[in-house]
Design an enzyme around this catalytic site. Structure first.
Site, short mmCIF file in Angstrom:
data_model
loop_
_atom_site.label_atom_id
_atom_site.label_comp_id
_atom_site.label_asym_id
_atom_site.label_seq_id
_atom_site.Cartn_x
_atom_site.Cartn_y
_atom_site.Cartn_z
N ARG A 65 3.88 0.38 -3.94
CA ARG A 65 4.52 -0.46 -2.58
C ARG A 65 5.72 0.01 -2.20
O ARG A 65 5.93 0.22 -1.12
CB ARG A 65 4.08 -1.85 -2.73
N ARG A 70 7.21 -10.60 -17.18
CA ARG A 70 6.25 -11.90 -16.86
C ARG A 70 5.06 -11.78 -17.76
O ARG A 70 4.69 -10.91 -18.34
CB ARG A 70 5.80 -11.75 -15.36
N ARG A 124 0.97 -8.76 -18.60
CA ARG A 124 0.25 -7.86 -17.75
C ARG A 124 1.20 -7.01 -16.92
O ARG A 124 1.00 -6.70 -15.79
CB ARG A 124 -0.72 -8.59 -16.80
N LYS A 144 10.69 -10.72 3.98
CA LYS A 144 10.71 -10.21 5.36
C LYS A 144 9.99 -11.23 6.40
O LYS A 144 10.22 -11.85 7.23
CB LYS A 144 10.04 -9.01 5.56
N ARG A 200 8.40 3.78 13.09
CA ARG A 200 8.65 4.39 11.54
C ARG A 200 8.79 5.86 11.67
O ARG A 200 9.05 6.55 10.58
CB ARG A 200 7.31 4.22 10.96
#
Ligand code: ZN
Length: 220
Positions: free
Chosen positions: A172, A127, A161, A13, A88
């Site tokens: 999030r 990853r 990890r 964004k 919001r």
């Protein structure tokens, strides 16, 4: 051209907003930054905001709307703005519409950069990194040339990890959904919600956004 840009963390964004600032002369208005700037300015509104924040209370919608109204009246916003972090809730969206209408302005598009949560988690979960030099690898997309050995430094200390990072991403996403979900139907009903595929390359996302904006300019 007045926009709201929506999208989860990691959807790019900020990058897209920066590009719109450069190509269209729009100004990104992040309400968090505006509140901090108002406090720092020491204006009457700023002192009011400071007192509210210090009391631990939420800054009332009416004050945020006033702040946005003041900001978009400044010369640099004449080409338009990109709102980030507001509204919001539906009452906030209604108040924003009323304030803009009173100034003869309106929102042109609400652009939702969509990212597939499962695909993003999949990308992150594969990853791994070299503990010695920090080089990063991926189970499917970027394996070391020799299995278990770092290409860069030859270390065998390669560590996944995934768990904590996946949890962070999920947290999030949940926060983002809670903040964004209520206002999507509001803008959908008004016919100004536009969706772009945030899983595409950054340049491809920019092209999708440009196509939406061009559509509006040509009056189609
Ligand atoms: Zn290494």
């Amino acid at each position: 051209m007045n926009l709201i840009l929506l999208g989860p963390p990691g959807a790019g964004k900020g990058t897209q907003a920066k590009r719109l600032e450069q190509t269209r002369g729009l100004v990104q208005l992040a309400t968090g930054d505006m509140l901090r700037a108002a406090v720092a300015s020491g204006s009457e509104l700023g002192r009011e905001v400071k007192a509210i924040m210090e009391s631990g209370a939420l800054v009332p919608d009416a004050i945020i709307i006033d702040m946005i109204a003041e900001r978009i009246g400044q010369p640099d916003c004449q080409n338009g703005f990109i709102l980030d972090g507001f509204p919001r809730t539906v009452p906030q969206a209604e108040a924003l519409d009323a304030m803009l209408a009173a100034r003869g302005r309106n929102l042109d598009h609400v652009i939702l950069i969509e990212v597939d949560e499962d695909a993003l988690v999949d990308r992150i979960s594969g990853r791994f990194t070299c503990q010695n030099c920090g080089a990063s690898y991926h189970d499917r997309y970027k394996r070391p040339r020799i299995e278990g050995v770092c290409d860069v430094c030859g270390s065998r200390d390669l560590v996944h990890r995934a768990d904590d990072r996946m949890e962070a991403v999920k947290t999030r996403f949940a926060a983002y959904r809670n903040q964004t979900a209520p206002i999507l139907p509001y803008y959908e009903d008004r016919g100004i919600l536009r969706r772009v595929d945030g899983m595409a390359e950054i340049d491809a996302v920019t092209r999708q956004i440009e196509a939406i904006l061009a559509d509006r300019l040509e009056g189609r």
